[in-house]
Structures are given as C-alpha cells and as structure tokens.
Scaffold this active site. Structure first.
Site, PDB file in Angstrom:
ATOM      1  N   GLY A  80       2.882   3.581   1.420  1.00  0.00           N
ATOM      2  CA  GLY A  80       3.506   3.715   2.726  1.00  0.00           C
ATOM      3  C   GLY A  80       4.208   5.037   2.959  1.00  0.00           C
ATOM      4  N   LYS A  98       5.522  11.334  -2.929  1.00  0.00           N
ATOM      5  CA  LYS A  98       6.505  10.366  -2.448  1.00  0.00           C
ATOM      6  C   LYS A  98       7.304  11.070  -1.358  1.00  0.00           C
ATOM      7  CE  LYS A  98       9.951   7.141  -4.380  1.00  0.00           C
ATOM      8  NZ  LYS A  98      10.645   6.762  -5.659  1.00  0.00           N
ATOM      9  N   ASP A 126       9.462   5.426   8.036  1.00  0.00           N
ATOM     10  CA  ASP A 126       9.252   6.819   8.443  1.00  0.00           C
ATOM     11  C   ASP A 126       8.450   7.623   7.431  1.00  0.00           C
ATOM     12  OD1 ASP A 126      11.074   7.276   6.394  1.00  0.00           O
ATOM     13  OD2 ASP A 126      12.746   7.769   7.726  1.00  0.00           O
ATOM     14  N   GLY A 127       8.114   7.011   6.276  1.00  0.00           N
ATOM     15  CA  GLY A 127       7.294   7.701   5.292  1.00  0.00           C
ATOM     16  C   GLY A 127       8.001   8.816   4.559  1.00  0.00           C
ATOM     17  N   ASP A 158       7.681   5.563 -10.474  1.00  0.00           N
ATOM     18  CA  ASP A 158       8.244   5.098  -9.213  1.00  0.00           C
ATOM     19  C   ASP A 158       9.686   4.616  -9.388  1.00  0.00           C
ATOM     20  OD1 ASP A 158       8.274   4.835  -6.543  1.00  0.00           O
ATOM     21  OD2 ASP A 158       7.031   3.042  -6.427  1.00  0.00           O
ATOM     22  N   ARG A 214      -2.588   0.325  -9.736  1.00  0.00           N
ATOM     23  CA  ARG A 214      -1.519  -0.600 -10.085  1.00  0.00           C
ATOM     24  C   ARG A 214      -2.062  -2.001 -10.334  1.00  0.00           C
ATOM     25  NH1 ARG A 214       3.181   1.802  -6.599  1.00  0.00           N
ATOM     26  NH2 ARG A 214       2.242   3.738  -5.911  1.00  0.00           N
ATOM     27  N   GLY A 231       0.852  -1.185   0.000  1.00  0.00           N
ATOM     28  CA  GLY A 231       0.000   0.000   0.000  1.00  0.00           C
ATOM     29  C   GLY A 231       0.885   1.232   0.000  1.00  0.00           C
ATOM     30  N   ASP A 247       3.488  -4.164  -8.049  1.00  0.00           N
ATOM     31  CA  ASP A 247       2.995  -2.910  -7.471  1.00  0.00           C
ATOM     32  C   ASP A 247       3.668  -1.701  -8.104  1.00  0.00           C
ATOM     33  OD1 ASP A 247       5.226  -4.096  -5.944  1.00  0.00           O
ATOM     34  OD2 ASP A 247       5.197  -2.215  -4.832  1.00  0.00           O
ATOM     35  N   ASN A 248       4.641  -1.949  -8.988  1.00  0.00           N
ATOM     36  CA  ASN A 248       5.310  -0.846  -9.696  1.00  0.00           C
ATOM     37  C   ASN A 248       4.918  -0.778 -11.166  1.00  0.00           C
ATOM     38  OD1 ASN A 248       6.685   0.117  -7.458  1.00  0.00           O
ATOM     39  ND2 ASN A 248       8.447  -1.204  -7.784  1.00  0.00           N
TER      40      ASN A 248
END
Length: 477
Positions: free
Chosen positions: A92, A113, A125-126, A267, A186, A90, A257-258
């Site tokens: 993140g 991002k 930590d995002g 990405d 995606r 997901g 997922d990419n």
C-alpha cells in the site's frame, strides 16, 4: 551512471508471469534530500559508484536502473493481522523497484516504503514519516550487528511533505526508504492464492521460490517440492526466531504479511529492544493482549507457519507438512542453544548442555532491571569465563554476584571461547555495549525534529558500526 562490474541486473519477478504484482507509479515528491545512503550494501550490488545526484534520481525519483525493471511493481498479498484474516492487503505504500545478483549469485530486491499510493493503499496516503524511516535505519543496523538475518536499510531520502498521523505529533516530516532484501514474497503471498483457490498459480509460485531461493530443492517435483520447500522454510524461520530472542528484539507486529519466504526479518514499524529481561514486553501500543510480546514470539512464528502449511496443502499432502510443523519446536531449541553460544562467543557443546546454561542465565537476568542490562549481559560475558573479571568489575557487576548468578558462573566455566582474539579489541575495553533503547531513539530524534540536527543519528550509526565490527556476528553481505 558509472556501472560497476558487480552490478548484475536480474528482474526475475517481472518476467516470471506470476499473478503477484501490479505496475504502479512512484510519487512525485516536492523535495529530495538525501539523509542516509548505505555504501556497504550498495557495494554488494555494484551501486556504490553512484554519485549523490544519481542516487537521488534512482532512489528518490525512481528512474529505472539500467537493464532492470522498467516500472515499479506493487506486490499482491493477503494476511492474518493479529490472527484475523484480511484479504484487503498488498503493497500500500511500497513497491519492488529492482532485482539484481550479488557476488555470491544471490538474487536481491530493492523495495521501497513511503513511495506513494498503489491499488492496495486502502485510502492511505502511501507515505512514510521521516521518524519511521530513521527508526528503521537504526533497527536494521543494530540487528545486523547482533547477527540477525535482516533486510538492510539502503537509502533514506526526505521528501519535503508534511504528514498527519494519529500516533505521533503532527504535522510531521516525510521520507522514502529503500531496503535491500533477499525476498519480498511473504507468507501472505501464498495466503492470497490459497484464498482464491489458484492451484496452478500456487504450483508456479512454489517452483519459482524453490528455483530462485532454494536451488538445492530444484530436483523435487509436484507435491514433494511443496513439502521440501516448507520444511526448509520451517528450519530457516526457527533460526531467525532465535536470532530475535538472543538480540532481545521485539518485532511488534508478527502478522503473516510481515514474514517472508526466505526467513529474513524486515518491515520495522513498532519495535523494541529489551532494556532488561522482560518476557512480557510488547512493542506495539495496540497489542493490548500481548500477542506478540517478547517471550511469545516463538509461538507467534509457529502459528504463522501453520497458516503457510494450510496454504501449501492446496497442492501438497497434509501429513508431510504437519510433520515439518511438529519439528519446529526441536529445531528452534537446537538453534536457540547455538545462537546463545554465538552471542557469547563460546564453543557450543550441544542443546542438552546449553539448556541449563541458558536457564541459569535468564534466572540471573530476571533480577536485573537496569536499562541496557540485557545486551550488557552478552557484552560482559563475550568470550565466556575469559571475561569474568571484566564482567564482575564492570557497571553491571552487581548482577553477577547475586545468589541467582551462582549457577551461571559455575556452568560458564565449562565453555571455551570461540575466538579469544576478539577480546583484545578496543571495543571490550569500554564499559557499555551499543544499545538502541526507546529513550535513546527519542533523544536522537528530538534535535532532528527541532533543529534539523542529524549529528546524534550519525554518531549512533557509527557506534553501531564499531559494535558490528567488534562482535563479528553479521554475515558478510
């Protein structure tokens, strides 16, 4: 903020009712220093008129855009990572910030991002490193110049935080990136619904994607719509793969997922551009088996399409999906021939004719090991045989006089230039093309890290922009 008439908000996903998102909050950064704004991309969606202060408010502090999403949305998805299924993925460290229409009535996303933690951060930590943001800005700029269907780096803002990372010197600076994309849905979005056996949601997602991104398919109903959508995705994804291959681009992490449903490259974590023709080159240091090596990218894409087909079999019949999968190879070969000719600015004659030309070119390039020789080949022979003298007298001329070059030089004579006028541009009076090799990125990052000197970064972007204008390969918008 001054609103342009081109700004046409359309927060479609937020109002779709699909169980794909979670509302989240952006991080409150201690600092917001604007390092890059893409005014060309901003003009496409009516946001070029923003002042720098307004830009930072929206893309560093994430104040909602007028009449758009009232809160950021982190997307839910699963995915196969190096062919191992992971149900704990997901968004993140990113979210969907806004959606809007361009002048061609296409729906575009602004996604982030490094914008902070979400329910899918898995203890992270995002955040995004500033170097990671710089690398993505550069990658998207050059890929667009080389005719690759890619997301556009829209904004890069340094956030004043120090991050610790195991794969680069720490502490390191942080940034938040905003990208402009055609879709953030995606393959992994479909995988999640299939994993949960959400038949109704899968049906609704297929309808949403078709109506939103493939309107020509909207007349299809039921299982037939799933088949038609998959067939269209196979075709577009085959085209994207050929664009990577002819750009000498190694994505690095071709997990499900990419890859997105509109067949748009996006990405960029670990990536590489080929310094020379090297089929086994990998971009990620952790890809020890070479699963996503340059020459294996078509196989990786086919495998990922197979996973998407399995998901759609939840609501569709298997045989039409298999038929479309089996068509991938031929569609890829046909598209590869066309893209190869497009890169060389020559008139395509058909896959059967182009295949010997490509084989001869790659045999010739197999013996060229100097940095920049892969992109140099397309630059030297841009326009076909009209550029033979330029190629032979240039810095890579020795490559084209070797015995392995005989077949290529014989075959290229049969091709006319697609646009001979381009060769009169100043670009083709210079000796080298724009490249983005690993050492080049490190060289321009060093003064940023040591002295906060961004001059080489902006010079490289200007060089790439001149290359984009000269080649004329990028889509308008």
């Amino acid at each position: 903020m001054p609103i342009s008439a081109r700004y046409r908000p359309d927060p479609r996903l937020a109002g779709s009712g699909l169980p794909l998102v979670d509302a989240v909050r952006a991080a409150d950064f201690p600092q917001t220093v604007l390092r890059y704004r893409n005014d060309h991309a901003a003009a496409l969606v009516g946001l070029k008129s923003l002042s720098d202060a307004e830009w930072i408010a929206h893309f560093g502090r994430f104040t909602p855009l007028p009449d758009n999403q009232t809160e950021p949305l982190a997307l839910r998805y699963h995915g196969h990572q190096f062919r191992h299924y992971n149900p704990d993925l997901g968004d993140g460290r990113g979210f969907l910030f806004a959606q809007m229409r361009d002048a061609r009535d296409r729906l575009l996303d602004l996604g982030t991002k490094g914008s902070g933690t979400t329910p899918w951060s898995r203890g992270g930590d995002g955040r995004l490193t500033l170097k990671g943001g710089v690398r993505e800005v550069l990658a998207t700029a050059l890929l667009e110049a080389l005719g690759v269907n890619t997301s556009k780096s829209f904004s890069l803002i340094e956030t004043g935080e120090s991050l610790r990372r195991y794969d680069e010197p720490s502490p390191t600076r942080a940034a938040v990136l905003v990208r402009l994309s055609h879709s953030h849905i995606r393959f992994g979005t479909f995988e999640r619904l299939a994993y949960l056996n959400e038949t109704e949601a899968m049906t609704a997602l297929v309808r949403y994607v078709a109506d939103t991104y493939y309107p020509d398919l909207s007349a299809h109903q039921g299982p037939d719509l799933a088949h038609a959508l998959f067939d269209a995705v196979v075709t577009k994804t085959a085209h994207l793969t050929t664009q990577w291959m002819c750009a000498g681009f190694v994505h690095g992490v071709l997990n499900t997922d990419n890859m997105n449903i509109t067949a748009e490259s996006f990405d960029y974590g670990p990536y590489r551009f080929l310094p020379h023709y090297e089929p086994g080159l990998v971009a990620a240091y952790f890809d020890e088996g070479g699963l996503y090596a340059y020459a294996r990218q078509p196989d990786a894409v086919f495998w990922n399409l197979t996973q998407l087909a399995r998901c759609l079999s939840l609501i569709g019949d298997s045989q039409p999906l298999i038929d479309s999968l089996n068509a991938f190879s031929e569609r890829y070969q046909t598209a590869m021939a066309a893209q190869f000719c497009r890169r060389l600015n020559i008139v395509a004659l058909g896959m059967e004719v182009e295949t010997p030309l490509m084989q001869a070119a790659f045999r010739m390039l197999s013996g060229a090991k100097t940095p920049g020789s892969f992109e140099g080949f397309f630059f030297d022979w841009f326009g076909g045989s009209l550029s033979e003298a330029r190629a032979l007298n240039g810095p890579r001329g020795e490559v084209y006089t070797q015995p392995d070059a005989v077949d290529f030089r014989r075959l290229i004579i049969g091709y006319a230039a697609a646009d001979a006028a381009k060769l009169s541009q100043p670009l083709f009076a210079q000796a080298t093309p724009a490249t983005l090799l690993y050492d080049e990125i490190e060289a321009l990052w060093t003064p940023i890290a040591k002295n906060d000197d961004w001059s080489l970064f902006y010079e490289k972007l200007a060089e790439i922009e001149r290359y984009r204008e000269g080649l004329g390969l990028s889509e308008q918008g």
